[in-house]
Structures are given as structure tokens and as C-alpha cells.
Scaffold this motif. Structure first.
Motif: not given
Length: 108
Positions: A23-26, A33, A48, A52, A54, A57
Motif C-alpha cells: 500500500g501507501t503511507a496514506s 505496513s 509525506k 514509500a 508499494n 504494484e
């Protein structure tokens, strides 16, 4: 060095705080994670400021990072090019104050 290993090496060497994660940090996509992102936030790191990657992907990166670090699980945290560990190690280091010290050394 394979193309994937070179890509990983370039990312590691060019980022102050780098997190290979699902995933992403957000929007983390697994509990470990998510925990890694929360630990970084608790250390005062703005999400920010975290690079990160992912791994969901890019399967080549997902497999390649395990070979690169000789570490079988994701997430994986790198600070100033140094492999720190996964979420369990991050938590241990956070609780002892060591992670905050390592991260505070990145401010430049």
C-alpha cells in the motif's frame, strides 16, 4: 546485479527514509505496513517525507527486495541507505528510543 536489484539499490541510496510496504503511507494495505507508518509518525516523521514503495504494484520489486535485504518479510525500512528491519524491529527500536535517534540523524 539485475535490473530490479539496481532499481532497488538506487532507491535505497537516494532516499533518507524509505519504506517498502504493501500500500501507501496514506493507505496501507496490511496491518504490518500500517504499523510501520504509525511508528514512523510516532517518531515525528511526516508521512509525506517517507518514500514509500508499494510492493503490490510491482512483483519484481516485491520479490527482489527480499533478496536485496536477505529479509523474508515486508514492510522493510531503510534509513540513509541502511536496512533497519520490519515492523517488529521498528517497534522494538521505537520502544527503546533507538529508532528516534537513527531518524533524528537524517535531518540535514
Amino acid at each position: 546485479m539485475s535490473d530490479t536489484q539496481k532499481r532497488i539499490d538506487d532507491l535505497v541510496k537516494s532516499s533518507q527514509v524509505l519504506l517498502f510496504m504493501k500500500g501507501t503511507a496514506s493507505f496501507p494495505q496490511c496491518g504490518f505496513s500500517g504499523r510501520a507508518v504509525q511508528i514512523l509518525k510516532a517518531c515525528g516523521v511526516d508521512p509525506k517525507d517517507v518514500v514509500a514503495v508499494n510492493v503490490l504494484e510491482d512483483d519484481a520489486i516485491r520479490q527482489g527486495i527480499k533478496e536485496y535485504s536477505h529479509w523474508p518479510t515486508i514492510p522493510q525500512l531503510y534509513i540513509k541507505g541502511e536496512f533497519i528491519g520490519g515492523s517488529d524491529i521498528m517497534m522494538e527500536m521505537y520502544e527503546s528510543g533507538e529508532l528516534q535517534q537513527v531518524i533524528s540523524g537524517t535531518a540535514s
